[in-house]
Write a protein that holds these residues in place. Structure first.
Motif, PDB file in Angstrom:
ATOM      1  N   GLN A  43      -6.141  10.101  -2.389  1.00 25.96           N
ATOM      2  CA  GLN A  43      -6.648   8.735  -2.275  1.00 25.96           C
ATOM      3  C   GLN A  43      -5.501   7.719  -2.221  1.00 25.96           C
ATOM      4  O   GLN A  43      -5.556   6.736  -1.465  1.00 25.96           O
ATOM      5  CB  GLN A  43      -7.581   8.420  -3.445  1.00 25.96           C
ATOM      6  CG  GLN A  43      -8.910   9.146  -3.397  1.00 25.96           C
ATOM      7  CD  GLN A  43      -8.850  10.561  -3.978  1.00 25.96           C
ATOM      8  OE1 GLN A  43      -7.770  11.081  -4.281  1.00 25.96           O
ATOM      9  NE2 GLN A  43     -10.008  11.178  -4.158  1.00 25.96           N
ATOM     10  N   ARG A  47      -4.786   5.292   0.977  1.00 20.07           N
ATOM     11  CA  ARG A  47      -4.713   3.837   0.865  1.00 20.07           C
ATOM     12  C   ARG A  47      -3.402   3.304   1.426  1.00 20.07           C
ATOM     13  O   ARG A  47      -3.369   2.240   2.061  1.00 20.07           O
ATOM     14  CB  ARG A  47      -4.873   3.399  -0.593  1.00 20.07           C
ATOM     15  CG  ARG A  47      -4.985   1.878  -0.732  1.00 20.07           C
ATOM     16  CD  ARG A  47      -5.211   1.437  -2.148  1.00 20.07           C
ATOM     17  NE  ARG A  47      -4.083   1.752  -3.004  1.00 20.07           N
ATOM     18  CZ  ARG A  47      -3.949   1.287  -4.245  1.00 20.07           C
ATOM     19  NH1 ARG A  47      -4.886   0.529  -4.768  1.00 20.07           N
ATOM     20  NH2 ARG A  47      -2.903   1.611  -4.979  1.00 20.07           N
ATOM     21  N   VAL A 202      -7.198   2.310  -6.590  1.00 17.82           N
ATOM     22  CA  VAL A 202      -7.704   3.681  -6.472  1.00 17.82           C
ATOM     23  C   VAL A 202      -8.588   4.023  -7.666  1.00 17.82           C
ATOM     24  O   VAL A 202      -9.649   4.646  -7.512  1.00 17.82           O
ATOM     25  CB  VAL A 202      -6.531   4.671  -6.338  1.00 17.82           C
ATOM     26  CG1 VAL A 202      -6.992   6.105  -6.580  1.00 17.82           C
ATOM     27  CG2 VAL A 202      -5.900   4.559  -4.952  1.00 17.82           C
TER      28      VAL A 202
END
Length: 267
Positions: A43, A47, A202
């Protein structure tokens, strides 16, 4: 002293003309290592790639970077790894180079020791005297232009207060100086949409998924200060401290959400 790698070279030096230094032209991720594993690595990297695309350059984590990240996590089993991504050097003035060569800086540091206590006992917040500017083109992105946060952190805090909540220039709630905020009342959760300012963390994403799995309704939208001050429970989240209860909003005491330990186990 921190352990630092620049483009996979340990203790290297950065070009003084690098755009991260000159203009804050880049992004970063702060990742928690737990028992030798980087939490939510996929993640974080996604991002960074999405943020780079919004800034107009491409980034994807290759095999060499993944190898170094995993090696650092193995050597530092309970630590913080920061990945700073610069567009690199070049261009004329503010104008970015047409074919940038991104630069990756990795650094390792200890986890803040007080976060464990915060997770258990909570934190106190007061209002920041600094308002965040509204810029939808950068909203949600964890970019390197952190001067607003530097000004926010310069504020002296009263005794019993650990951080601040921050509004934008129109007076809507955005976040804390260190993480995102979620307001809980009954089975309803309200969190700022971050359409005009702030960082879409996140951990915020993971907490929202966990809250939905726990049967709560989560709404993202414009949040007023009065809604914050009337919330039954408030959480602050970031990748290093997870979900921390807010137990004080200036002079108002709050109770810890009864299902917090269940949420902390899920994330």
């Amino acid at each position: 002293m921190k352990e630092v790698w620049i483009n996979d070279v340990k203790d290297s030096v950065i070009d003084p003309a690098d755009r991260a230094l000159a203009y804050g032209d880049g992004l970063f991720a702060t990742m928690k290592v737990k028992q030798g594993q980087i939490q939510f690595l996929e993640q974080h990297l996604r991002r960074l790639s999405d943020g780079a695309a919004r800034l107009g350059f491409a980034f994807s984590a290759g095999g060499a970077l993944l190898f170094r990240l995993n090696e650092l996590a193995t050597l530092n089993p309970d630590a913080c790894i920061k990945l700073l991504l610069s567009r690199g050097s070049g261009g004329r003035g503010y104008t970015a180079p047409k074919s940038p060569v991104p630069l990756v800086i990795l650094s390792v540091s200890p986890l803040p020791s007080h976060y464990v206590q915060w997770q258990q006992k909570g934190i106190g917040l007061c209002k920041s005297a600094v308002a965040l500017g509204r810029q939808p083109l950068l909203a949600g992105v964890k970019h390197l232009n952190r001067l607003e946060q530097v000004l926010i952190k310069a504020q002296s805090l009263p005794q019993g207060i650990d951080d601040v909540w921050v509004c934008d220039s129109d007076g809507f709630l955005v976040e804390g100086s260190m993480g995102n905020l979620l307001l809980i009342s009954d089975k309803q959760v309200l969190t700022p949409a971050l359409s005009f300012a702030g960082v879409s963390g996140v951990m915020r994403e993971q907490v929202i998924h966990s809250l939905l799995a726990m049967g709560l309704n989560v709404t993202m939208g414009q949040v007023t200060e009065s809604e914050l001050l009337q919330a039954d429970h408030v959480l602050m989240t970031n990748s290093l401290m997870g979900a921390v209860p807010v137990t004080r909003l200036e002079d108002r005491a709050l109770t810890i959400w009864p299902r917090l330990s269940e949420l902390q186990q899920l994330i």
